[in-house]
Design a protein around this motif. Structure first.
Motif, short mmCIF file in Angstrom:
data_model
loop_
_atom_site.label_atom_id
_atom_site.label_comp_id
_atom_site.label_asym_id
_atom_site.label_seq_id
_atom_site.Cartn_x
_atom_site.Cartn_y
_atom_site.Cartn_z
N VAL A 23 0.86 -1.18 0.00
CA VAL A 23 0.00 0.00 0.00
C VAL A 23 0.90 1.23 0.00
CG1 VAL A 23 -1.98 -1.10 1.10
CG2 VAL A 23 -0.23 -0.06 2.52
N HIS A 24 0.49 2.25 -0.73
CA HIS A 24 1.34 3.43 -0.90
C HIS A 24 0.82 4.67 -0.18
CE1 HIS A 24 3.57 1.05 -3.72
NE2 HIS A 24 2.45 0.79 -4.37
N THR A 25 -0.46 4.69 0.11
CA THR A 25 -1.06 5.85 0.77
C THR A 25 -2.00 5.37 1.87
OG1 THR A 25 -2.99 5.93 -0.67
CG2 THR A 25 -1.04 7.18 -1.39
N ILE A 26 -2.43 6.30 2.69
CA ILE A 26 -3.43 5.97 3.71
C ILE A 26 -4.72 5.50 3.04
CG2 ILE A 26 -4.92 6.99 5.48
CD1 ILE A 26 -2.09 6.39 6.49
N ALA A 27 -5.08 6.09 1.92
CA ALA A 27 -6.29 5.65 1.20
C ALA A 27 -6.15 4.19 0.78
CB ALA A 27 -6.53 6.53 -0.02
N ASP A 28 -4.95 3.81 0.31
CA ASP A 28 -4.70 2.40 -0.04
C ASP A 28 -4.84 1.51 1.19
OD1 ASP A 28 -4.06 3.22 -2.62
OD2 ASP A 28 -1.89 3.09 -2.28
N LEU A 29 -4.27 1.99 2.30
CA LEU A 29 -4.34 1.21 3.54
C LEU A 29 -5.79 1.03 3.98
CD1 LEU A 29 -3.15 -0.17 6.02
CD2 LEU A 29 -2.87 2.11 7.04
N ARG A 30 -6.56 2.10 3.92
CA ARG A 30 -7.98 2.03 4.30
C ARG A 30 -8.69 0.97 3.45
NH1 ARG A 30 -10.84 6.32 6.63
NH2 ARG A 30 -9.26 7.80 5.92
N ALA A 31 -8.43 1.00 2.14
CA ALA A 31 -9.06 0.03 1.23
C ALA A 31 -8.58 -1.39 1.53
CB ALA A 31 -8.75 0.40 -0.21
N GLN A 32 -7.30 -1.55 1.81
CA GLN A 32 -6.75 -2.87 2.11
C GLN A 32 -7.37 -3.45 3.38
OE1 GLN A 32 -4.69 -4.66 0.13
NE2 GLN A 32 -4.90 -6.36 1.56
N ALA A 42 -17.50 0.05 6.74
CA ALA A 42 -18.27 1.25 7.07
C ALA A 42 -17.58 2.07 8.16
CB ALA A 42 -19.68 0.86 7.50
N VAL A 43 -17.02 1.40 9.14
CA VAL A 43 -16.31 2.10 10.22
C VAL A 43 -15.02 2.71 9.67
CG1 VAL A 43 -15.15 1.85 12.45
CG2 VAL A 43 -17.29 0.63 12.01
N LEU A 44 -14.30 1.95 8.86
CA LEU A 44 -13.03 2.43 8.31
C LEU A 44 -13.20 3.70 7.49
CD1 LEU A 44 -11.48 -1.00 7.35
CD2 LEU A 44 -10.51 0.62 9.00
N LYS A 45 -14.33 3.84 6.81
CA LYS A 45 -14.57 5.04 6.01
C LYS A 45 -14.57 6.30 6.86
CE LYS A 45 -17.27 2.96 2.32
NZ LYS A 45 -18.60 2.85 1.70
N ARG A 46 -14.92 6.16 8.13
CA ARG A 46 -15.02 7.33 9.02
C ARG A 46 -13.83 7.48 9.96
NH1 ARG A 46 -20.30 6.35 11.94
NH2 ARG A 46 -19.54 4.24 11.78
N CYS A 47 -12.86 6.58 9.86
CA CYS A 47 -11.69 6.61 10.76
C CYS A 47 -10.68 7.67 10.35
CB CYS A 47 -11.00 5.25 10.76
SG CYS A 47 -11.92 3.99 11.63
N ARG A 48 -9.91 8.09 11.34
CA ARG A 48 -8.76 8.96 11.08
C ARG A 48 -7.53 8.12 11.32
NH1 ARG A 48 -9.08 14.78 13.00
NH2 ARG A 48 -7.59 14.87 11.30
N PHE A 49 -6.44 8.51 10.67
CA PHE A 49 -5.19 7.78 10.77
C PHE A 49 -4.11 8.71 11.31
CE2 PHE A 49 -6.10 3.82 8.41
CZ PHE A 49 -7.39 4.12 7.98
N ALA A 50 -3.24 8.16 12.15
CA ALA A 50 -2.16 8.96 12.73
C ALA A 50 -0.85 8.20 12.63
CB ALA A 50 -2.46 9.29 14.18
N ILE A 51 0.21 8.98 12.40
CA ILE A 51 1.58 8.44 12.36
C ILE A 51 2.44 9.39 13.19
CG2 ILE A 51 3.56 7.92 10.90
CD1 ILE A 51 1.54 7.35 8.63
N MET A 55 -2.10 13.42 12.96
CA MET A 55 -3.12 12.93 12.03
C MET A 55 -2.60 13.13 10.61
SD MET A 55 -5.60 11.80 13.73
CE MET A 55 -6.46 11.93 15.27
N VAL A 56 -2.89 12.17 9.75
CA VAL A 56 -2.46 12.27 8.36
C VAL A 56 -3.66 12.10 7.44
CG1 VAL A 56 -0.10 11.52 8.81
CG2 VAL A 56 -1.85 9.81 8.30
N SER A 57 -3.56 12.65 6.25
CA SER A 57 -4.67 12.59 5.29
C SER A 57 -4.59 11.31 4.46
CB SER A 57 -4.62 13.79 4.36
OG SER A 57 -3.58 13.63 3.42
N ASP A 58 -5.62 11.08 3.67
CA ASP A 58 -5.64 9.90 2.79
C ASP A 58 -4.52 9.94 1.76
OD1 ASP A 58 -7.74 8.70 4.05
OD2 ASP A 58 -9.20 9.05 2.46
N HIS A 59 -3.96 11.11 1.49
CA HIS A 59 -2.91 11.25 0.48
C HIS A 59 -1.50 11.03 1.04
CE1 HIS A 59 -6.06 12.68 -2.09
NE2 HIS A 59 -6.36 13.61 -1.22
#
Length: 77
Positions: A23-32, A42-51, A55-59
């Motif tokens: 996976v190359h982006t957070i969006a890829d990770l969310r999909a994976q 459904a829950v993952l669509k509304r989650c936020r990701f942090a590193i 907080m980091v964006s889908d990009h």
């Protein structure tokens, strides 16, 4: 990459686990993650990701060595 989930996501994934998918982006990770466990999609669509405490964006571009926190929405104030 190391993935750590919280709250309701612990019903779908181990609290912390290693992911070896390409996976190359957070969006890829969310999909994976949704592919691994479609019931969590459904829950993952509304989650936020942090590193590293930010907080980091889908990009956000991933290197594969991150420890990623997946934070679901919470209720309350």
């Amino acid at each position: 990459m190391r993935i750590q989930v919280f709250a309701i996501l612990k019903e779908f994934f181990k609290k912390e686990f290693e992911l070896k998918a390409s996976v190359h982006t957070i969006a890829d990770l969310r999909a994976q993650l949704a592919l691994i466990n479609p019931e969590a999609a459904a829950v993952l669509k509304r989650c936020r990701f942090a590193i590293q405490d930010e907080m980091v964006s889908d990009h956000y571009l991933l290197t594969g060595n991150e420890h990623i926190l997946v934070i679901p929405p919470s209720s309350g104030g």
